[in-house]
Every structure is written in structure tokens, then in C-alpha cells.
Design an enzyme around this catalytic site. Structure first.
Site, short mmCIF file in Angstrom:
data_model
loop_
_atom_site.label_atom_id
_atom_site.label_comp_id
_atom_site.label_asym_id
_atom_site.label_seq_id
_atom_site.Cartn_x
_atom_site.Cartn_y
_atom_site.Cartn_z
N HIS A 1 -2.66 -2.25 3.86
CA HIS A 1 -2.43 -3.71 3.95
C HIS A 1 -1.17 -3.90 4.79
O HIS A 1 -0.12 -4.27 4.28
CB HIS A 1 -2.21 -4.30 2.55
CG HIS A 1 -3.42 -4.26 1.69
ND1 HIS A 1 -4.30 -5.30 1.59
CD2 HIS A 1 -3.91 -3.28 0.88
CE1 HIS A 1 -5.29 -4.98 0.74
NE2 HIS A 1 -5.07 -3.75 0.30
N GLU B 1 -10.40 -3.38 -9.38
CA GLU B 1 -9.04 -2.82 -9.42
C GLU B 1 -8.37 -3.27 -10.72
O GLU B 1 -7.46 -4.11 -10.72
CB GLU B 1 -8.23 -3.28 -8.19
CG GLU B 1 -6.89 -2.57 -8.09
CD GLU B 1 -6.06 -3.01 -6.88
OE1 GLU B 1 -6.55 -3.81 -6.07
OE2 GLU B 1 -4.92 -2.53 -6.77
N ASP C 1 -2.91 2.41 0.87
CA ASP C 1 -2.86 1.06 0.29
C ASP C 1 -1.53 0.39 0.70
O ASP C 1 -1.16 0.45 1.85
CB ASP C 1 -3.04 1.10 -1.22
CG ASP C 1 -3.72 -0.16 -1.75
OD1 ASP C 1 -4.18 -0.97 -0.95
OD2 ASP C 1 -3.79 -0.33 -2.98
N1 LIG Z 1 -4.24 -3.31 -4.07
C1 LIG Z 1 -4.27 -4.49 -3.43
C2 LIG Z 1 -5.18 -5.48 -3.75
C3 LIG Z 1 -5.15 -6.64 -3.03
N2 LIG Z 1 -4.26 -6.83 -2.06
C4 LIG Z 1 -3.38 -5.87 -1.77
O1 LIG Z 1 -2.54 -6.01 -0.87
N3 LIG Z 1 -3.39 -4.71 -2.46
#
Ligand SMILES: Nc1ccnc(=O)[nH]1
Length: 438
Positions: A87, A238, A335
Site C-alpha cells: 500500500h 482480514e 503490505d
Molecule cells: N491491511 C490493510 C487493509 C486495508 N488497507 C491497508 O492499507 N492495509
């Protein structure tokens, strides 16, 4: 001649190199070599004009001229890294936007607030460029980044992304994925943004959330991708909620729509807390739909099972080993870096590999796991060349001092040498001071 100057020649041998057998292209390891107990093979590699031109068992073909020999002394040689889930648009904001409670929802709120205050082209450019410098110096050649959907502001992000894509061409292959909830994606504004994404050669992404409309939402998103010939890359489950099954729904929808593109799903943490029959059902569907999985262990370890004043008891990662045993492609990636989702990180896939080995017990044996940060993401990103070691491939290689895996993973290997097209690059990391006054 200094060792460095040997590598600056047009042709030379890397002698006494140890290469994980799994990092050769199939049938490209010299057949006479027996791998050691860690499945490392000792080879000499000839590099000429930026390409790997010969590989033989160490000592089989003694080079005629000592000036042409760089002695690896048993150190490992890997192909360069591929970071398939990052990201970059959110990174390196920890100094100004922390995560107050260390949870996933805390991260979402803090990064949205940061975006509301600071989302400008200059701010994005400086942080993303910093991330690319770190990645490059550590030996990464390709990166896929998710980019937050922010309504009209999304255009700012994509312009910065395209600028960086051009500026880094030949050094880092950059891919973009759109990131929004499916609800946002299905608004007129969201749909429009997908045409822009398609124009840029991006990948359609999003975060499916458990809700009564999930199946309907997915059954609208798949045709959007199909019509535009887009691959898909979702954030799925997640969290550690046993009821979270968006991965299963993605897999079923892909089968129903006979989707032919590449689907990647990231995180999939909830599988770790579900009953075995439910896990089996999901993994069978994932396998049938040809979905590749990316695990993000550093971020998961940081955010998952976080409760105030409590020591976490879960590791937060998905069922890495079980997936691989079923023949599902499994990859690891960075990530977030130094933002509310993960306070640390330096875009170093050796660190990611190192931590994942420890978190998911991938060391007994190491097996084919080095492929999870190299060959497999290279294939899933459809890069022009295989990310592997073989005669005929560009000499994009990382030379480590570590010989056995314990040496490779016990020290940071910050003294690694990165070869791009056979030539050593400057591996100096950017100074954090570059980000002062953001
Ligand atoms: N793990 C994540 C989920 C959603 N957005 C992010 O930047 N990171």
C-alpha cells in the site's frame, strides 16, 4: 582488482554460489549436482552482457582467468524479489498519524483521517518514491500496490502512480490495484473509476465485507472485470471472526462466472479460527477457482488479536502450509510500512520471508518457500520474464553472505549485493530525513 570491480565487468563468474534448488527454472539446475540437506546446490554462474549464460556444478569448468572470478564462498544467490501486495499510497506516515489502539479499525480510521488532511500529489509522490528507493535497494524488481479509492481525489493518486511507473521503468515494474469496499465500487463514481483503471492496465480490487448483499455485489463485480479483461485482487477476511467467509464467496462466484483471469486474495486470516470442515470447503473452492493467495504476516501479527492490556495468543496469519499442501499458490508480501496498519517495515522481502518462516514454522523443512517472494508472485503478476535462475534469463540476482539458512535468516543481510542486468547497484537506503517536513 577489488571484488566489487570484478562484478562491474561485462563478463565474470560467480563461483561457489549456493542456490535453493526451488529457485531454478524447472530442468535448469545442472543434473549432476546433488542438493544438500537444505536443498541448496553449489554452482558456478557465468554472467555475460547482463545475462546468465552458463551454470555448472562448482569447479566443473575452472574459469581461465582469476580476474573474472567473484568467489561467493558458499553464500546464497537468489533471483530478485517480487512484492505482490503493498500500500505505497499510505506508507511512511507514522510520525504524523499513529494507530491509537493498534487495531484494524483504528488503522482504517487513522489512515482515512490522514488522507483527509494530506492527500496531495507532492505528499504522495515523496512517500511512494521513498518506498520505491527502499524496495530497489533491498533487491525488489516488481511491486503491486493497492491504491485507495478516494472519490474525485483518486485521480491525484493515479497520476502520481503513473509518473512513478514511468520514472522507475526498467528498475521496478509497478502494478496498481484499486481498493474500495464493493459498495463503493458499485456506485456510478466507482464504476467510472474502473474505466480509468482499465486504461492504465491496472487490476480490479476491493474489500468484500460480510453482509446480506455480498453475493449480489460479487456477481456484479465479476462481469465488470470480465468485460474489461481485468485480473482481480481482493482483500478477504482480514480478521479473526470465524463467520467471515468472503474468500469462499469470491471462489464460488469465480466458478459460477467461469472467470478466466487471474484472481489473487490477500490476508484470509479467519481461516485460522474456523472448523476443519469449513476450511476444507473453502480451500477446495479456492483451488477449483485457481485463486492465488498472498499472506501478509507482518501486518497480521501486528493488528490481529490486539486487545488493550492483553497479550495476543493468535498469530493472525492464514493457513499457509495447508494451502500449499493442496497445491494452491501461496505468496508472502510486505503490505503496509510505517503507517497505522503496521508501524514498522522497510520494504525488504528478506525480512518478510524471515518473519514468515518464524511465524508460520516454514523451516522444517524450508522446502519451496523461497518461491513465495520470487517465482510465484512473478508468475501471478505476469511479469515478462520468469523470476528464477536459469541460463538465458537476465542476471537480476541478490548475493547474500549467508550460506546455510540459519546464517541467511539470523542476520539482516544488509550487506547483500544486488545485481541488475549483471551489474551491482547502489544499495544505500534512503535517509529518513528525506521525509522530514511532510
Ligand atoms: N491491511 C490493510 C487493509 C486495508 N488497507 C491497508 O492499507 N492495509
Amino acid at each position: 582488482m577489488t571484488p566489487q570491480s570484478i562484478l562491474e565487468q561485462d563478463r565474470y563468474w560467480l563461483c561457489n554460489a549456493q542456490v535453493p534448488l526451488c529457485l531454478f527454472l524447472p530442468k535448469h539446475c545442472p543434473p549432476t549436482i546433488t542438493p544438500n540437506s537444505e536443498k541448496l546446490v553449489r554452482v558456478d554462474i557465468h554472467i555475460e552482457e547482463g545475462m546468465i549464460t552458463e551454470i555448472c556444478a562448482s569447479g566443473d569448468r575452472p574459469p581461465s582467468n582469476e580476474k573474472d572470478v567473484y568467489d561467493m564462498k558458499g553464500g546464497q544467490v537468489w533471483p530478485t524479489f517480487v512484492d505482490i501486495h503493498t500500500h505505497l499510497d499510505k506508507g511512511h506516515i507514522w510520525h504524523r498519524s499513529q494507530n491509537p489502539d493498534g487495531t484494524f479499525s483504528g488503522a482504517i480510521a487513522a489512515s482515512m483521517e490522514d488522507g483527509d488532511r494530506y492527500w496531495t500529489a507532492d505528499d504522495l509522490y515523496r512517500r511512494m518514491n521513498f518506498a520505491l528507493k527502499c524496495s530497489y535497494a533491498h533487491g525488489t524488481t516488481a511491486i503491486r500496490t493497492h491504491l485507495d479509492f478516494r472519490g474525485e481525489e483518486t485521480e491525484v493518486t493515479w497520476e502520481v502512480f503513473q509518473t512513478l511507473q514511468q520514472e522507475w521503468q526498467g528498475k521496478i515494474h509497478l502494478q496498481a490495484v484499486s481498493l474500495s469496499t464493493l459498495e463503493e465500487l458499485l456506485t456510478p463514481e466507482g464504476r467510472q473509476s474502473i474505466d480509468r483503471l482499465a486504461e492504465m492496465g491496472g487490476i480490479l480490487g476491493g474489500m468484500p465485507l460480510m453482509n446480506p448483499n455480498l453475493e449480489r455485489q460479487l456477481s456484479q463485480v465479476f462481469p465488470m472485470a470480465k468485460e474489461r479483461n481485468l485480473d482481480l485482487d481482493f482483500h478477504t477476511d482480514e480478521n479473526l471472526n470465524p463467520e467471515a467467509r468472503t474468500l469462499y464467496h469470491v471462489a464460488k462466484t469465480a466458478q459460477n462466472h467461469q472467470f478466466q483471469g487471474q484472481i489473487t486474495c490477500g490476508h484470509c486470516c479467519s481461516l485460522a479460527v474456523q472448523p476443519p470442515e469449513m476450511v476444507q470447503e473453502t480451500l477446495e473452492a479456492v483451488k477449483a477457482a485457481n485463486i492465488a493467495i498472498v499472506s501478509l504476516p507482518l501486518c497480521n501479527l501486528y493488528l490481529q488479536d490486539r486487545q488493550p492490556g492483553k497479550t495476543p495468543t493468535y498469530r493472525g496469519v492464514t493457513l499457509i502450509q495447508e494451502m500449499q499442501q493442496m497445491g494452491i499458490p501461496v505468496m508472502f508480501a510486505s503490505d503496509n510500512c510505517r503507517d497505522p496498519f503496521f508501524a514498522f517495515g522497510d520494504h525488504d522481502l528478506l525480512e518478510v520471508f524471515n518473519q514468515t518462516v518464524r511465524i508460520a514454522h516454514l523451516d522444517i523443512p524450508y522446502g519451496n518457500w523461497p518461491q513465495a517472494v520470487t517465482t510465484i508472485p512473478g508468475k501471478i503478476m505476469k511479469l515478462p520474464n520468469p523470476v528464477a535462475i536459469a541460463v538465458g534469463l537476465p542476471a537480476n540476482l541478490i548475493l547474500f553472505k549467508g550460506r546455510r539458512f540459519t546464517e541467511l535468516l539470523a542476520r539482516s543481510q544488509h550487506d547483500r549485493i544486488v545485481l541488475r542486468n549483471g551489474q551491482p547497484i547502489d544499495t544505500t537506503l534512503p535517509d529518513y530525513a528525506e521525509l522530514d517536513r511532510l
